[in-house]
Design a protein around this motif. Sequence first.
Motif, PDB file in Angstrom:
ATOM      1  N   HIS A  89       0.861  -1.180   0.000  1.00 43.09           N
ATOM      2  CA  HIS A  89       0.000   0.000   0.000  1.00 43.09           C
ATOM      3  C   HIS A  89       0.894   1.225   0.000  1.00 43.09           C
ATOM      4  O   HIS A  89       2.080   1.148   0.311  1.00 43.09           O
ATOM      5  CB  HIS A  89      -1.014   0.008   1.151  1.00 43.09           C
ATOM      6  CG  HIS A  89      -0.482   0.376   2.481  1.00 43.09           C
ATOM      7  ND1 HIS A  89       0.057  -0.546   3.351  1.00 43.09           N
ATOM      8  CD2 HIS A  89      -0.419   1.571   3.110  1.00 43.09           C
ATOM      9  CE1 HIS A  89       0.429   0.066   4.452  1.00 43.09           C
ATOM     10  NE2 HIS A  89       0.170   1.344   4.333  1.00 43.09           N
TER      11      HIS A  89
ATOM     12  N   THR B 257      -3.517   1.205  -7.526  1.00 46.60           N
ATOM     13  CA  THR B 257      -4.048   1.298  -6.169  1.00 46.60           C
ATOM     14  C   THR B 257      -5.466   1.871  -6.175  1.00 46.60           C
ATOM     15  O   THR B 257      -5.834   2.648  -7.041  1.00 46.60           O
ATOM     16  CB  THR B 257      -3.154   2.173  -5.267  1.00 46.60           C
ATOM     17  OG1 THR B 257      -3.030   3.474  -5.840  1.00 46.60           O
ATOM     18  CG2 THR B 257      -1.791   1.560  -5.065  1.00 46.60           C
ATOM     19  N   ASN B 258      -6.226   1.481  -5.153  1.00 42.18           N
ATOM     20  CA  ASN B 258      -7.588   1.999  -5.002  1.00 42.18           C
ATOM     21  C   ASN B 258      -7.581   3.272  -4.152  1.00 42.18           C
ATOM     22  O   ASN B 258      -6.508   3.802  -3.823  1.00 42.18           O
ATOM     23  CB  ASN B 258      -8.511   0.922  -4.416  1.00 42.18           C
ATOM     24  CG  ASN B 258      -8.108   0.483  -3.014  1.00 42.18           C
ATOM     25  OD1 ASN B 258      -7.380   1.170  -2.300  1.00 42.18           O
ATOM     26  ND2 ASN B 258      -8.600  -0.680  -2.600  1.00 42.18           N
TER      27      ASN B 258
ATOM     28  N   GLY C 130      -5.284   3.496  -1.240  1.00 44.71           N
ATOM     29  CA  GLY C 130      -3.859   3.311  -1.502  1.00 44.71           C
ATOM     30  C   GLY C 130      -3.437   1.846  -1.517  1.00 44.71           C
ATOM     31  O   GLY C 130      -2.255   1.533  -1.480  1.00 44.71           O
ATOM     32  N   ARG C 131      -4.414   0.961  -1.573  1.00 48.90           N
ATOM     33  CA  ARG C 131      -4.152  -0.480  -1.571  1.00 48.90           C
ATOM     34  C   ARG C 131      -4.591  -1.091  -2.898  1.00 48.90           C
ATOM     35  O   ARG C 131      -5.213  -0.432  -3.713  1.00 48.90           O
ATOM     36  CB  ARG C 131      -4.902  -1.154  -0.419  1.00 48.90           C
ATOM     37  CG  ARG C 131      -4.449  -0.653   0.934  1.00 48.90           C
ATOM     38  CD  ARG C 131      -5.243  -1.274   2.065  1.00 48.90           C
ATOM     39  NE  ARG C 131      -4.853  -0.695   3.337  1.00 48.90           N
ATOM     40  CZ  ARG C 131      -3.843  -1.117   4.082  1.00 48.90           C
ATOM     41  NH1 ARG C 131      -3.119  -2.145   3.686  1.00 48.90           N
ATOM     42  NH2 ARG C 131      -3.545  -0.527   5.223  1.00 48.90           N
ATOM     43  N   LEU C 132      -4.297  -2.366  -3.066  1.00 49.14           N
ATOM     44  CA  LEU C 132      -4.700  -3.077  -4.274  1.00 49.14           C
ATOM     45  C   LEU C 132      -5.945  -3.905  -3.992  1.00 49.14           C
ATOM     46  O   LEU C 132      -6.172  -4.334  -2.860  1.00 49.14           O
ATOM     47  CB  LEU C 132      -3.559  -3.985  -4.742  1.00 49.14           C
ATOM     48  CG  LEU C 132      -2.228  -3.256  -4.967  1.00 49.14           C
ATOM     49  CD1 LEU C 132      -1.147  -4.252  -5.330  1.00 49.14           C
ATOM     50  CD2 LEU C 132      -2.355  -2.178  -6.021  1.00 49.14           C
TER      51      LEU C 132
END
Length: 117
Positions: free
Chosen positions: A7, A40-41, A44-46
């Motif tokens: 992230h 990233t979403n 800030g993560r996948l």
Amino acid sequence: MAGLTTHILDLTHGIPAANVTVQLSRFEGSSTFILKTTTTNEDGRLKELLLLEDEIEEGEYELLFSIGDYFRTKGMDLLEPAFLDKVSIRFGIADRSAHYHVPLLVSPWGYQVYRGS
């Protein structure tokens, strides 16, 4: 659960870094293989793990983060070339049964990375 995640946190704006392109590669001898490219979403993560438990192998990997493009979309006036355009993190996976989390804390002028949990 074994696997690989990441992230990104934007230290300049104090928010998760959304819409950052992240590329995962694996090294085998003198060859490099791109395994996945994703974004990233809003957190800030996948959306999914970079490597699932059955995909993870011991070896050397690289995460390539397109940070310059991200900060440009935030309206930052970066010099050309940007001081940090793409941030490369090269790391090793020694235990296939472990979970590896590689968080990135970033600004246009510096970054920090560590093995998270």
